[in-house]
Design an enzyme around this catalytic site. Structure first.
Site, PDB file in Angstrom:
ATOM      1  N   GLY A 255       0.768  -1.239   0.000  1.00 29.96           N
ATOM      2  CA  GLY A 255       0.000   0.000   0.000  1.00 29.96           C
ATOM      3  C   GLY A 255       0.794   1.280   0.000  1.00 29.96           C
ATOM      4  O   GLY A 255       0.216   2.361  -0.135  1.00 29.96           O
ATOM      5  N   GLU A 298       4.426  -6.521   1.377  1.00 34.21           N
ATOM      6  CA  GLU A 298       3.726  -7.008   0.179  1.00 34.21           C
ATOM      7  C   GLU A 298       3.403  -5.879  -0.800  1.00 34.21           C
ATOM      8  O   GLU A 298       2.236  -5.650  -1.143  1.00 34.21           O
ATOM      9  CB  GLU A 298       2.434  -7.698   0.644  1.00 34.21           C
ATOM     10  CG  GLU A 298       1.779  -8.581  -0.375  1.00 34.21           C
ATOM     11  CD  GLU A 298       0.608  -9.323   0.259  1.00 34.21           C
ATOM     12  OE1 GLU A 298       0.721 -10.547   0.409  1.00 34.21           O
ATOM     13  OE2 GLU A 298      -0.400  -8.679   0.627  1.00 34.21           O
ATOM     14  N   PRO A 299       4.409  -5.148  -1.238  1.00 32.53           N
ATOM     15  CA  PRO A 299       4.128  -4.014  -2.121  1.00 32.53           C
ATOM     16  C   PRO A 299       3.845  -4.411  -3.562  1.00 32.53           C
ATOM     17  O   PRO A 299       4.332  -5.441  -4.042  1.00 32.53           O
ATOM     18  CB  PRO A 299       5.435  -3.206  -2.054  1.00 32.53           C
ATOM     19  CG  PRO A 299       6.488  -4.232  -1.768  1.00 32.53           C
ATOM     20  CD  PRO A 299       5.837  -5.318  -0.954  1.00 32.53           C
ATOM     21  N   ARG A 301       2.488  -1.409  -6.199  1.00 32.20           N
ATOM     22  CA  ARG A 301       2.693  -0.128  -6.878  1.00 32.20           C
ATOM     23  C   ARG A 301       4.098   0.456  -6.657  1.00 32.20           C
ATOM     24  O   ARG A 301       4.734   0.896  -7.607  1.00 32.20           O
ATOM     25  CB  ARG A 301       1.644   0.851  -6.331  1.00 32.20           C
ATOM     26  CG  ARG A 301       1.633   2.196  -6.998  1.00 32.20           C
ATOM     27  CD  ARG A 301       0.680   3.166  -6.259  1.00 32.20           C
ATOM     28  NE  ARG A 301      -0.478   2.534  -5.703  1.00 32.20           N
ATOM     29  CZ  ARG A 301      -1.700   2.611  -6.229  1.00 32.20           C
ATOM     30  NH1 ARG A 301      -1.907   3.300  -7.322  1.00 32.20           N
ATOM     31  NH2 ARG A 301      -2.708   2.000  -5.633  1.00 32.20           N
ATOM     32  N   ARG A 337      -7.690   4.728 -14.420  1.00 29.63           N
ATOM     33  CA  ARG A 337      -7.495   5.302 -13.087  1.00 29.63           C
ATOM     34  C   ARG A 337      -7.991   6.753 -12.936  1.00 29.63           C
ATOM     35  O   ARG A 337      -8.598   7.087 -11.929  1.00 29.63           O
ATOM     36  CB  ARG A 337      -6.033   5.170 -12.651  1.00 29.63           C
ATOM     37  CG  ARG A 337      -5.557   3.714 -12.595  1.00 29.63           C
ATOM     38  CD  ARG A 337      -4.200   3.527 -11.937  1.00 29.63           C
ATOM     39  NE  ARG A 337      -4.268   3.798 -10.522  1.00 29.63           N
ATOM     40  CZ  ARG A 337      -3.915   4.927  -9.977  1.00 29.63           C
ATOM     41  NH1 ARG A 337      -3.418   5.895 -10.701  1.00 29.63           N
ATOM     42  NH2 ARG A 337      -4.044   5.097  -8.680  1.00 29.63           N
ATOM     43  N   TYR A 341     -10.697   6.915 -10.081  1.00 28.79           N
ATOM     44  CA  TYR A 341     -10.257   7.488  -8.793  1.00 28.79           C
ATOM     45  C   TYR A 341      -9.938   8.973  -8.884  1.00 28.79           C
ATOM     46  O   TYR A 341      -9.368   9.525  -7.952  1.00 28.79           O
ATOM     47  CB  TYR A 341      -8.969   6.807  -8.311  1.00 28.79           C
ATOM     48  CG  TYR A 341      -8.931   5.300  -8.389  1.00 28.79           C
ATOM     49  CD1 TYR A 341      -9.766   4.520  -7.594  1.00 28.79           C
ATOM     50  CD2 TYR A 341      -8.036   4.654  -9.242  1.00 28.79           C
ATOM     51  CE1 TYR A 341      -9.708   3.128  -7.670  1.00 28.79           C
ATOM     52  CE2 TYR A 341      -7.976   3.273  -9.311  1.00 28.79           C
ATOM     53  CZ  TYR A 341      -8.819   2.523  -8.528  1.00 28.79           C
ATOM     54  OH  TYR A 341      -8.762   1.160  -8.596  1.00 28.79           O
ATOM     55  N   CYS A 370     -15.700   6.589 -26.747  1.00 29.45           N
ATOM     56  CA  CYS A 370     -16.964   7.309 -26.875  1.00 29.45           C
ATOM     57  C   CYS A 370     -17.590   7.649 -25.547  1.00 29.45           C
ATOM     58  O   CYS A 370     -18.699   7.196 -25.256  1.00 29.45           O
ATOM     59  CB  CYS A 370     -17.938   6.487 -27.702  1.00 29.45           C
ATOM     60  SG  CYS A 370     -17.406   6.403 -29.393  1.00 29.45           S
ATOM     61  N   GLU A 371     -16.872   8.357 -24.702  1.00 24.18           N
ATOM     62  CA  GLU A 371     -17.518   8.987 -23.562  1.00 24.18           C
ATOM     63  C   GLU A 371     -16.641  10.083 -23.000  1.00 24.18           C
ATOM     64  O   GLU A 371     -15.414  10.031 -23.091  1.00 24.18           O
ATOM     65  CB  GLU A 371     -17.930   7.965 -22.501  1.00 24.18           C
ATOM     66  CG  GLU A 371     -16.843   7.156 -21.876  1.00 24.18           C
ATOM     67  CD  GLU A 371     -17.422   6.320 -20.740  1.00 24.18           C
ATOM     68  OE1 GLU A 371     -17.875   5.213 -21.036  1.00 24.18           O
ATOM     69  OE2 GLU A 371     -17.424   6.794 -19.587  1.00 24.18           O
ATOM     70  N   TYR A 399      -1.260  -0.927 -12.137  1.00 25.03           N
ATOM     71  CA  TYR A 399      -2.731  -0.883 -12.160  1.00 25.03           C
ATOM     72  C   TYR A 399      -3.291  -0.143 -13.368  1.00 25.03           C
ATOM     73  O   TYR A 399      -4.377   0.407 -13.321  1.00 25.03           O
ATOM     74  CB  TYR A 399      -3.289  -0.255 -10.866  1.00 25.03           C
ATOM     75  CG  TYR A 399      -2.872  -0.997  -9.623  1.00 25.03           C
ATOM     76  CD1 TYR A 399      -3.345  -2.281  -9.380  1.00 25.03           C
ATOM     77  CD2 TYR A 399      -1.998  -0.442  -8.698  1.00 25.03           C
ATOM     78  CE1 TYR A 399      -2.956  -2.984  -8.243  1.00 25.03           C
ATOM     79  CE2 TYR A 399      -1.603  -1.131  -7.567  1.00 25.03           C
ATOM     80  CZ  TYR A 399      -2.093  -2.401  -7.346  1.00 25.03           C
ATOM     81  OH  TYR A 399      -1.712  -3.095  -6.222  1.00 25.03           O
TER      82      TYR A 399
END
Ligand code: LLP
Length: 441
Positions: A255, A298-299, A301, A337, A341, A370-371, A399
């Site tokens: 994290g 436990e990384p 990113r 992303r 987020y 298309c958005e 990610y």
């Protein structure tokens, strides 16, 4: 003018004369212009030296700050393909696979079972079977899952090492979609359930060896781990007193965050996080005359994000209602992303990135889908950019491709690994034929 963006790029970033003599972004000794010419765009590149250094930074911090044994698990969900699995295995890391799909990739890469770990919050029978057959470690999320594992283990006559996933009751400060440790989270077990689960393992002769918790992803303040560590150390005391059980391994999950935009620089050193966890753990466990558990971070990113760059080609340059649009050949299909987020990225042109005159109009970078939510970067200062130019978006290694889609028939980009001026294709670009692979003709 845009020099403050360079630290977002991999360690090996350099400006060198490109094909036409103008300065061009180089990474891993390779000219980004040439990579785009060879493999087309959107293109994802990884600088392997930057990953090596990130692994080394965790290893150094663990050995400097934790008095007991320690190790690293790479959370494969951040970025996984054969080359990445092999690289992490070669560094001696455990590889965390979520379910049978990632396990399949890891096995195809030849990662030995002892280095394979399986996670998952609602594991299917196929997940559990793969975990029992191929993983050295299986992290148990909930009591019914433990019962299913017991049945499968008794049928097989063997079981991997089991760790229990604790729900500590504390999340870290991050986007709420990425919080996992809070008391009402869908992940893990509370203290009472963990005590019952250890007793169950003891009765059923299951090799339960560790405790695990993960409070959420992309946080920046190390002290946010402390309340959860307190809770878990208390739980350890209780397990020791009530069941005479003590973990060989304690994993505080991953994290630790990274910086995506120059406004958030400088990077927070991983050592800050590891030192805080290690010191707190050693101190809280000092009253027990028992061996310190292996501290297994436990990384995901923070090992791979900054090693990756997404390269896009600008198609249309448009002005609409006073806004300058740069429309790229990729966007939400390869990087969801920003839409999911509100993640804030930065970018530089690949050719002559630093010395062009700034203009007053900021740029809005969007993809071809298309958005209107297909918006990669809002309101970014950039010089005049022409159609056909390449833009490099740094910190694109985690990610992004893992959450990529075929929306609007998008083809997932190629992935190229760079080291010592050598570029190697790790994953080819999808083709239109790939889009039909699952259809029944
Ligand atoms: N361990 C467990 C059990 C996890 O669930 C995760 C991430 C990690 C470790 C690694 O966390 P990291 O060190 O990479 O922060 N899609 C989101 C991130 C979701 C993370 C899910 N779990 C994003 O793009 O920000």
């Amino acid at each position: 003018m845009y020099r403050d963006r360079l630290p977002l790029f991999p360690d090996t970033v350099a400006l060198r004369p490109g094909q036409n003599g103008s300065p061009s972004l180089h990474v891993g000794g390779c000219d980004l212009n040439r990579l785009a010419a060879e493999w087309s765009t959107p293109l994802y590149i990884y600088d392997l030296q930057t990953i090596d250094s990130a692994v080394q930074a965790y290893q150094d911090a663990l050995s400097r700050h934790y008095p007991g044994p320690a190790g690293i698990t790479y959370a494969g969900k951040a970025s996984l393909n054969l080359a990445m699995a092999r690289l992490m295995a070669a560094h001696g890391l455990l590889l965390d696979c979520t379910g049978v799909g990632e396990m399949h990739i890891a096995r195809a890469a030849g990662v030995p079972p002892a280095q394979l770990l399986m996670h998952g919050v609602n594991k299917s029978q196929a997940d559990l079977q793969a975990g029992l057959a191929h993983a050295g470690t299986l992290v148990v999320d909930n009591p019914p899952e433990l019962e299913r594992i017991a049945q499968l283990a008794s049928a097989r006559g063997s079981a991997p090492a089991l760790w229990l996933r604790v729900r500590p009751g504390y999340a870290v400060d991050t986007h709420h979609f990425r919080q996992t440790g809070q008391h009402d989270s869908k992940f893990g077990m509370d203290a009472d359930q963990c005590v019952d689960a250890i007793a169950f393992c003891q009765r059923n002769d299951l090799p339960v060896t560790g405790l695990h918790f993960h409070q959420g992803s992309h946080f920046h303040a190390a002290e946010q781990v402390l309340p959860a560590l307190d809770m878990v150390c208390e739980l350890m005391g209780r397990l020791q007193r009530q069941l005479n059980w003590w973990p060989q391994v304690l994993s505080p999950g991953g994290g630790w965050g990274v910086v995506y935009h120059e406004a958030d620089l400088p990077h927070r050193p991983v050592e800050e996080y590891v030192a805080t966890v290690a010191a707190a753990l050693a101190e809280k466990l000092s009253p027990y005359a028992l061996p310190l558990p292996r501290l297994q971070v436990e990384p995901g990113r923070s090992l791979v994000a900054r090693a990756g760059i997404a390269i896009y080609r600008v198609g249309t340059v448009k002005r609409a209602g006073g806004r300058r649009w740069l429309l790229l050949d990729g966007g939400m299909a390869d990087n969801i992303r920003p839409a999911l987020y509100r993640a804030r990225y930065s970018a530089l042109p690949v050719t002559d990135p630093l010395s062009r005159a700034p203009i007053s109009e900021n740029a809005w970078l969007a993809g071809p889908y298309c958005e209107s939510g297909d918006l990669l970067i809002e309101d970014l200062p950039l010089p005049e950019i022409k159609s056909g130019e390449l833009l490099a978006v740094p910190v694109s290694g985690a990610y992004q491709l893992m959450m990529a889609s075929n929306y609007n028939g998008a083809l997932r980009p190629a992935v190229v690994m760079l080291r010592d001026a050598c570029a190697q294709l790790a994953q080819r670009r999808e083709t239109v034929e790939d889009l039909l692979l699952r259809d029944i003709v």
